[in-house]
Design a protein around this motif. Structure first.
Motif, PDB file in Angstrom:
ATOM      1  N   THR A 137       9.259  -1.141  -3.421  1.00 59.85           N
ATOM      2  CA  THR A 137       8.944  -1.331  -4.841  1.00 59.85           C
ATOM      3  C   THR A 137       9.531  -2.636  -5.349  1.00 59.85           C
ATOM      4  OG1 THR A 137       8.949   1.068  -5.135  1.00 59.85           O
ATOM      5  CG2 THR A 137       9.069  -0.264  -7.123  1.00 59.85           C
ATOM      6  N   ASP A 179      10.589   2.931   1.201  1.00 65.82           N
ATOM      7  CA  ASP A 179       9.572   2.892   0.156  1.00 65.82           C
ATOM      8  C   ASP A 179      10.160   2.431  -1.174  1.00 65.82           C
ATOM      9  OD1 ASP A 179       6.816   3.627  -0.830  1.00 65.82           O
ATOM     10  OD2 ASP A 179       8.003   5.002  -2.049  1.00 65.82           O
ATOM     11  N   THR A 212       5.822  -2.743  -8.478  1.00 68.14           N
ATOM     12  CA  THR A 212       4.682  -1.843  -8.265  1.00 68.14           C
ATOM     13  C   THR A 212       5.033  -0.853  -7.166  1.00 68.14           C
ATOM     14  OG1 THR A 212       3.094  -3.553  -8.892  1.00 68.14           O
ATOM     15  CG2 THR A 212       2.247  -1.683  -7.642  1.00 68.14           C
ATOM     16  N   HIS A 213       4.884   0.423  -7.471  1.00 65.77           N
ATOM     17  CA  HIS A 213       5.262   1.453  -6.508  1.00 65.77           C
ATOM     18  C   HIS A 213       4.055   2.219  -6.007  1.00 65.77           C
ATOM     19  CE1 HIS A 213       6.499   5.678  -5.492  1.00 65.77           C
ATOM     20  NE2 HIS A 213       7.215   4.975  -4.652  1.00 65.77           N
ATOM     21  N   TYR A 214       4.055   2.469  -4.706  1.00 62.12           N
ATOM     22  CA  TYR A 214       3.074   3.354  -4.077  1.00 62.12           C
ATOM     23  C   TYR A 214       3.843   4.476  -3.394  1.00 62.12           C
ATOM     24  CZ  TYR A 214      -0.233  -0.581  -4.425  1.00 62.12           C
ATOM     25  OH  TYR A 214      -1.031  -1.604  -4.866  1.00 62.12           O
ATOM     26  N   ASP A 215       3.421   5.706  -3.596  1.00 62.66           N
ATOM     27  CA  ASP A 215       4.028   6.796  -2.847  1.00 62.66           C
ATOM     28  C   ASP A 215       3.823   6.544  -1.362  1.00 62.66           C
ATOM     29  OD1 ASP A 215       5.124   8.354  -4.831  1.00 62.66           O
ATOM     30  OD2 ASP A 215       3.301   9.515  -5.153  1.00 62.66           O
ATOM     31  N   THR A 234       0.798  -1.231   0.000  1.00 60.19           N
ATOM     32  CA  THR A 234       0.000   0.000   0.000  1.00 60.19           C
ATOM     33  C   THR A 234       0.828   1.279   0.000  1.00 60.19           C
ATOM     34  OG1 THR A 234      -0.114   0.084   2.423  1.00 60.19           O
ATOM     35  CG2 THR A 234      -1.843  -1.170   1.283  1.00 60.19           C
ATOM     36  N   GLY A 235       2.058   1.218   0.467  1.00 59.86           N
ATOM     37  CA  GLY A 235       2.861   2.417   0.647  1.00 59.86           C
ATOM     38  C   GLY A 235       2.657   3.061   2.002  1.00 59.86           C
ATOM     39  N   LYS A 240      -5.796   7.105  -0.766  1.00 56.59           N
ATOM     40  CA  LYS A 240      -4.599   6.270  -0.803  1.00 56.59           C
ATOM     41  C   LYS A 240      -3.926   6.385  -2.169  1.00 56.59           C
ATOM     42  CE  LYS A 240      -6.333   2.886   2.529  1.00 56.59           C
ATOM     43  NZ  LYS A 240      -6.680   1.465   2.780  1.00 56.59           N
ATOM     44  N   PRO A 241      -2.599   6.392  -2.202  1.00 60.66           N
ATOM     45  CA  PRO A 241      -1.886   6.511  -3.483  1.00 60.66           C
ATOM     46  C   PRO A 241      -2.239   5.369  -4.424  1.00 60.66           C
ATOM     47  CG  PRO A 241      -0.396   6.848  -1.636  1.00 60.66           C
ATOM     48  CD  PRO A 241      -1.682   6.342  -1.052  1.00 60.66           C
ATOM     49  N   ASN A 242      -2.312   5.695  -5.695  1.00 64.52           N
ATOM     50  CA  ASN A 242      -2.575   4.672  -6.702  1.00 64.52           C
ATOM     51  C   ASN A 242      -1.295   3.912  -7.044  1.00 64.52           C
ATOM     52  OD1 ASN A 242      -5.350   5.339  -7.083  1.00 64.52           O
ATOM     53  ND2 ASN A 242      -4.742   7.094  -8.334  1.00 64.52           N
ATOM     54  N   PRO A 243      -1.418   2.631  -7.365  1.00 59.95           N
ATOM     55  CA  PRO A 243      -0.228   1.859  -7.736  1.00 59.95           C
ATOM     56  C   PRO A 243       0.282   2.267  -9.113  1.00 59.95           C
ATOM     57  CG  PRO A 243      -2.209   0.532  -8.000  1.00 59.95           C
ATOM     58  CD  PRO A 243      -2.639   1.809  -7.351  1.00 59.95           C
TER      59      PRO A 243
END
Length: 723
Positions: free
Chosen positions: A501, A497, A507-510, A335-336, A529-532
């Motif tokens: 990834t 963070d 897949t990265h989440y801020d 989720t980040g 929530k940040p988008n992937p």
């Protein structure tokens, strides 16, 4: 004896004069401005599970709309204080008459107050008990009753009452007594709070004082019985409430001790950078900030730092151990969400910089996985005039110490500080590795292959990869070849963070630390929530993970094997041992730990030589111990999860000029050369328990900034990376 006409005349005159006086007072009375103290609110911060973490502000109050208070709870207060509230003119003549009669008899000034009068007293007037203040209260109450709706008055009353336990207003009271929001109160709990308004100093201890409990129970029963009389509860409903809902034990609101100050600081930085809310807005209070911080994990991370610090450092008796600082952050790869951080010893200890969310400490060799990811995705120009060639972990580069580095055009990289005018890149030791695979160079943290690889891949490609996995451009130091081996200074949050990834197969989440902000009952925009984002090909990320697993299995991070489950990670140490990192992850959690030394009065990074009694301080020792202790606790009870299998990418292209491997020697050694070991005798003092210590001294533990130039002296107080 006066005649009846005279008596009647006097009565009419007095009555008329009284009416005229009242009319005059009413006509000339001015409603005062609102008492500013009644508008002061606190900002309340919540843990990820919704429980309260901290209240920041001078007054523990969070105003709520009447719609956020259950209807039956509203009637609890009306039954306790003013059943005729919705029909009376704002005053109770009979109650006033009783109060006046009592004063005439020499008794104390009584209230005889309606809810409207109490609202006026709380909001507009002082709290003195005098006849003049009481008369003023009555007149203003009548005026207020004609200008404000009953709903507005009741809302104001509920938000300004003092309930004890430091709680002003029903929202703060609900949290202080029952650890819930006002919207979650039951009618039975509301009856207790309505009772507490009359004697808050007594009833606040109903959970521990038998006398207070008995008084609270009697008052509680009275409120519920009046609810039946007023037709708001049926006798059958009333019969279900047999036991006083005792409040939770009293826990004073947090005052920013321990890690709380850093958690609040991080959340505030996130709020102001992701919305139109300013620092000044936050200072006025009234915001409910829901964070992603896991209370249990925060406690576990702090405990891991304390345990490791106690085992290795003794600042009272060992000068080298003074001003040594830790920072750490833990991120959920799925989720980040920032689930835990360690910002320092605490605001209450005089340390106000959040070491987890501040840039300024070079990351050293923990940057190398980003080089490798860029090479896997973009290839490398290995010969002038040719296009990028495919790179794999088996690709071989020169690992010897002191080699000269070439750029993509075949020109030698210069260094004005070197007598030759050329850059001679160094490792931590003079061990002659020869041409080794990138896998081996990563495991043993050999610098020279990754500096040459970075030049061949190109600054732009490595920079873009770093940004794609979550690092901020402002934290990247890419003006020299040292960029490829860690001169950049991202925060621990950003590094955790970035590695998350890799854990999430590209897949990265801020990273985010705030999931919701509420003000005046409304959820504010800007905190979804940040988008992937697919920052890396899954094959690239999984390959990097596979290589970093080798770091723990047979490289510089072997101390992390204590975790006892699949993990990947990288150690990092900078020039002159000014910082030491370990960043590692499992599929469920990514955590970065940094160790550095800085005098708060002179914010410049200092050498850690001698810290803990070690002549050389590497990321594979103290930071790794913090990491393993924390991750062991944080992942306890969670299933063991394997990483996705890495694809077979083959041998890949080698550095230009690399000799062909011998037919009898596989391109990627099956037996990795073990790191050399330095046996040092720690400097011992009577209070220290220490002895000869062996710690891995990998040939590339030191990034060796170009030409031996010192590491950046940026203070970790300079910038906040989480923004």
């Amino acid at each position: 004896m006066p005649s009846w006409k005279q008596v009647l005349g006097v009565f009419v005159f007095c009555f008329g004069s009284l009416v005229a006086a009242v009319g005059y007072v009413y006509a000339t009375a001015i409603i005062p401005t609102v008492n500013p103290s009644t508008q002061i609110q606190s900002d309340v911060f919540y843990w990820a599970d919704g429980s309260q973490m901290a209240s920041a502000g001078q007054v523990n109050r969070q105003n709520v709309g009447l719609s956020q208070v259950p209807l039956l709870v509203q009637w609890d207060f009306l039954a306790a204080e003013n059943s005729t509230f919705y029909t009376d003119p704002g005053i109770d003549p009979q109650g006033i008459a009783r109060a006046v009669l009592n004063m005439v008899k020499g008794g104390a000034v009584q209230s005889g107050s309606t809810i409207t009068q109490q609202f006026v007293k709380n909001t507009y007037l002082n709290q003195s008990q005098s006849i003049s203040r009481k008369l003023n209260e009555i007149v203003i109450s009548v005026k207020i009753g004609s200008r404000m709706s009953k709903q507005q008055i009741l809302q104001g009353y509920l938000n300004t009452c003092y309930f004890g336990r430091g709680a002003s207003g029903v929202e703060a009271a609900a949290e202080a007594y029952y650890h819930v929001h006002a919207s979650q109160l039951t009618v039975s709990q509301g009856a207790f709070l309505a009772a507490a308004v009359n004697e808050p100093s007594v009833l606040m201890n109903a959970d521990s004082d038998p006398k207070a409990k008995a008084l609270a129970e009697a008052r509680w029963k009275y409120v519920l019985d009046r609810m039946v009389t007023d037709g708001k509860l049926s006798p059958a409903q009333r019969a279900t409430y047999r036991t006083l809902p005792l409040p939770k034990p009293y826990v004073p609101a947090s005052r920013m001790t321990g890690q709380t100050g850093y958690l609040v600081q991080t959340a505030e930085n996130y709020v102001t950078s992701h919305s139109s809310i300013t620092e000044q807005d936050l200072s006025h209070g009234g915001y409910q900030v829901y964070t992603t911080f896991d209370k249990k994990k925060v406690t576990q991370l702090a405990a891991a730092v304390t345990k490791t610090s106690s085992a290795h450092l003794d600042p009272k008796h060992h000068a080298a151990d003074r001003n040594v600082q830790f920072g750490a952050a833990s991120v959920d790869p799925a989720t980040g969400a920032v689930v835990a951080l360690y910002g320092g010893p605490g605001w209450d200890k005089g340390h106000f910089t959040d070491n987890a969310d501040a840039s300024g400490v070079p990351v050293g060799s923990t940057f190398k996985p980003i080089d490798l990811a860029a090479a896997l995705q973009d290839g490398a120009v290995l010969s002038p005039g040719q296009g990028p060639q495919p790179i794999t972990p088996a690709s071989r580069f020169n690992g010897d110490d002191g080699i000269e580095i070439k750029d993509q055009k075949g020109n030698y990289v210069t260094d004005s500080t070197d007598p030759s005018g050329l850059l001679h890149q160094h490792n931590d030791t003079t061990h002659r590795w020869g041409y080794i695979s990138l896998r081996t160079a990563m495991e043993q943290s050999v610098n020279t292959p990754y500096v040459q690889l970075g030049e061949d891949v190109g600054y732009a490609n490595v920079e873009n990869t770093a940004i794609n996995v979550g690092l901020l451009r402002s934290s990247l130091q890419y003006n020299t070849a040292g960029f490829f081996i860690g001169t950049s200074t991202p925060s621990a949050i950003r590094m955790a963070d970035a590695y998350a990834t890799f854990a999430a197969s590209g897949t990265h989440y801020d990273p985010y630390s705030v999931s919701k902000v509420v003000s005046n009952g409304e959820t504010l925009p800007g905190f979804t929530k940040p988008n992937p984002v697919q920052a890396l090909k899954s094959s690239t990320a999984d390959t990097v993970t596979n290589v970093l697993q080798g770091v723990i299995k047979q490289g510089t991070g072997t101390n992390a094997q204590v975790l006892g489950r699949p993990a990947a990670g990288k150690t990092g140490t900078t020039d002159n041992y000014k910082s030491a990192w370990f960043i590692g992850y499992t599929p469920q959690l990514s955590t970065a730990v940094v160790l550095f030394k800085e005098d708060p009065k002179h914010p410049t990074l200092q050498s850690m030589t001698g810290v803990g009694g070690y002549t050389k301080v590497f990321g594979g020792v103290i930071p790794t111990q913090v990491w393993t202790d924390y991750m062991t606790a944080a992942l306890a009870g969670q299933p063991t999860v394997n990483f996705p299998a890495a694809p077979n990418l083959g041998t890949g292209a080698n550095e230009y000029g690399a000799p062909a491997p011998s037919p009898s020697t596989p391109p990627t050694p099956t037996a990795t050369p073990s790191p050399t070991a330095t046996t040092s005798t720690p400097v011992c003092h009577p209070a220290r328990r220490c002895g000869p210590t062996t710690q891995p001294t990998p040939s590339g533990g030191l990034p060796g900034f170009p030409g031996g130039s010192p590491a950046p002296t940026a203070s970790p107080t300079r910038k906040h990376g989480h923004k």
